[in-house]
Enzyme design. Structure first.
Site, PDB file in Angstrom:
ATOM      1  N   GLU A  35      -6.534 -20.143  34.809  1.00 61.74           N
ATOM      2  CA  GLU A  35      -7.631 -20.875  33.207  1.00 61.74           C
ATOM      3  C   GLU A  35      -8.887 -21.367  34.650  1.00 61.74           C
ATOM      4  O   GLU A  35      -8.993 -22.345  34.209  1.00 61.74           O
ATOM      5  CB  GLU A  35      -7.102 -21.738  32.685  1.00 61.74           C
ATOM      6  CG  GLU A  35      -6.029 -21.541  31.594  1.00 61.74           C
ATOM      7  CD  GLU A  35      -6.356 -20.004  31.139  1.00 61.74           C
ATOM      8  OE1 GLU A  35      -8.267 -19.656  31.247  1.00 61.74           O
ATOM      9  OE2 GLU A  35      -5.798 -19.609  30.671  1.00 61.74           O
ATOM     10  N   HIS A  63      -6.985 -28.999  30.295  1.00 56.02           N
ATOM     11  CA  HIS A  63      -6.284 -28.352  29.381  1.00 56.02           C
ATOM     12  C   HIS A  63      -5.690 -28.976  28.471  1.00 56.02           C
ATOM     13  O   HIS A  63      -4.086 -29.061  29.716  1.00 56.02           O
ATOM     14  CB  HIS A  63      -6.243 -26.789  29.446  1.00 56.02           C
ATOM     15  CG  HIS A  63      -6.286 -25.784  28.530  1.00 56.02           C
ATOM     16  ND1 HIS A  63      -6.570 -24.961  27.355  1.00 56.02           N
ATOM     17  CD2 HIS A  63      -4.891 -24.939  29.159  1.00 56.02           C
ATOM     18  CE1 HIS A  63      -5.432 -24.912  26.850  1.00 56.02           C
ATOM     19  NE2 HIS A  63      -5.185 -24.527  27.765  1.00 56.02           N
ATOM     20  N   HIS A  74      -2.062 -28.930  24.429  1.00 60.94           N
ATOM     21  CA  HIS A  74      -1.750 -28.163  23.787  1.00 60.94           C
ATOM     22  C   HIS A  74      -1.568 -29.363  22.450  1.00 60.94           C
ATOM     23  O   HIS A  74      -0.556 -29.408  22.661  1.00 60.94           O
ATOM     24  CB  HIS A  74      -1.097 -27.216  23.674  1.00 60.94           C
ATOM     25  CG  HIS A  74      -1.362 -25.575  24.893  1.00 60.94           C
ATOM     26  ND1 HIS A  74       0.549 -25.504  25.466  1.00 60.94           N
ATOM     27  CD2 HIS A  74      -2.050 -25.288  25.733  1.00 60.94           C
ATOM     28  CE1 HIS A  74      -0.426 -24.404  25.614  1.00 60.94           C
ATOM     29  NE2 HIS A  74      -1.632 -24.050  26.195  1.00 60.94           N
ATOM     30  N   GLU A 106     -13.079 -45.003  14.829  1.00 63.97           N
ATOM     31  CA  GLU A 106     -13.119 -44.472  16.971  1.00 63.97           C
ATOM     32  C   GLU A 106     -13.722 -43.207  17.250  1.00 63.97           C
ATOM     33  O   GLU A 106     -14.760 -42.711  18.616  1.00 63.97           O
ATOM     34  CB  GLU A 106     -11.725 -44.237  17.472  1.00 63.97           C
ATOM     35  CG  GLU A 106     -11.129 -45.155  19.066  1.00 63.97           C
ATOM     36  CD  GLU A 106      -9.956 -44.467  19.228  1.00 63.97           C
ATOM     37  OE1 GLU A 106      -9.182 -43.837  18.990  1.00 63.97           O
ATOM     38  OE2 GLU A 106      -9.244 -44.778  20.817  1.00 63.97           O
ATOM     39  N   HIS A 161      -4.483 -22.368  20.078  1.00 58.24           N
ATOM     40  CA  HIS A 161      -3.809 -22.615  21.523  1.00 58.24           C
ATOM     41  C   HIS A 161      -4.050 -23.947  22.148  1.00 58.24           C
ATOM     42  O   HIS A 161      -3.186 -24.526  22.345  1.00 58.24           O
ATOM     43  CB  HIS A 161      -5.015 -21.625  22.298  1.00 58.24           C
ATOM     44  CG  HIS A 161      -4.733 -21.968  23.848  1.00 58.24           C
ATOM     45  ND1 HIS A 161      -5.279 -20.244  24.828  1.00 58.24           N
ATOM     46  CD2 HIS A 161      -4.516 -22.505  24.386  1.00 58.24           C
ATOM     47  CE1 HIS A 161      -3.987 -20.505  26.006  1.00 58.24           C
ATOM     48  NE2 HIS A 161      -3.898 -21.682  26.049  1.00 58.24           N
TER      49      HIS A 161
END
Ligand SMILES: [Zn+2]
Length: 272
Positions: A116, A139, A141, A169, A210
């Site tokens: 990525e 990145h 998950h 928040e 994803h």
């Protein structure tokens, strides 16, 4: 001799990758992170003199020429970075023509930057245009956030408002809301371009089914942003697990008061 391996940057990367794994957001080789560093910041290290390998980037990154990135490796596990950062992460410099990255440290057993990396670099380019302090792309998950991409419409306004309403928040931490791209195959320049385009307006982008891409000025801030988004998604999951009957919620007027109290500007497209 001052070694990059002992630097605060490598320590911070080890800490954040392990914390993210520990939260359950980085099974197997899931997740990747990049931290931008400058030549001036790296001048104190004696072990960054030699280019060990080069990698083709596959797109024009010349806007980042001369910038360094400490980045996790393709196929490597966040769980392991803390034990072997010199194998699972690397420090690369973008070449003057922007076509390659030169390895100065790390990836000692032959790894290369995350698949990525184009998405990371494109996102750094996009964010630097709106925030000169931009440093980190991360990145991972996060489970509950991903689950929302199945149960909710992929609508930025609706999803952002849902996350804002879950806890006071949220609006304070991501007043611009959350961007969403369509489901796409990861690891391509196409998903990189789509993600980076969203980064002009958002620091958080959902990759449906994803994960999440988030950006920030340092590792702590970026991780905290992801934690806050995921916490809001977790609260929603718990509400549904408790029967889903919402008896009362934070109103739009209360969200506006919150924005005013904390000196943030809520995205006017999502909170009029
Ligand atoms: Zn992923």
């Amino acid at each position: 001799m001052t070694k990059f391996a002992d630097s605060k940057y490598v320590k911070a990367l080890c800490d954040i990758t392990f914390r993210s794994y520990d939260h359950g957001w980085d099974e197997r080789n899931g997740g990747n992170v990049s931290l931008r560093l400058t030549a001036a910041e790296l001048a104190e290290f004696d072990d960054l003199t030699e280019v060990k390998r080069t990698y083709d980037l596959g797109f024009d990154a010349s806007e980042l020429a001369g910038q360094y990135f400490l980045v996790t490796g393709s196929g490597r596990y966040f769980r392991n970075v803390i034990k072997r950062p010199e194998l699972d992460s690397g420090l690369v410099k973008i070449t003057a023509d922007g076509s390659q990255a030169e390895l100065y440290w790390g990836f000692e057993d032959g790894a290369k930057p995350t698949s990525e990396f184009p998405t990371h670099l494109m996102s750094h380019i996009a964010r630097l245009k709106v925030d000169p302090n931009q440093r980190v792309v991360m990145h991972c998950h996060p489970t509950n956030f991903i689950a929302l991409s199945f149960t909710q419409a992929l609508d930025e306004r609706k999803l952002s408002r849902l996350l804002w309403q879950m806890q006071a928040e949220s609006l304070v931490v991501f007043p611009e809301g959350v961007g969403i791209i369509p489901y796409m195959t990861p690891g391509t320049n196409e998903i990189g371009a789509k993600t980076a385009a969203k980064m002009t307006d958002y620091r958080v982008v959902m990759w449906p089914h994803h994960g999440i891409f988030a950006v920030g000025a340092d590792l702590d801030e970026t991780f905290g942003l992801i934690e806050t988004v995921e916490k809001a998604a977790l609260i929603y999951s718990q509400i549904m697990a408790q029967g889903g009957q919402i008896k009362q919620r934070i109103t739009d007027d209360q969200l506006k008061e919150l924005a005013q109290a904390f000196g943030v500007e809520a995205n006017p497209k999502f909170l009029a």
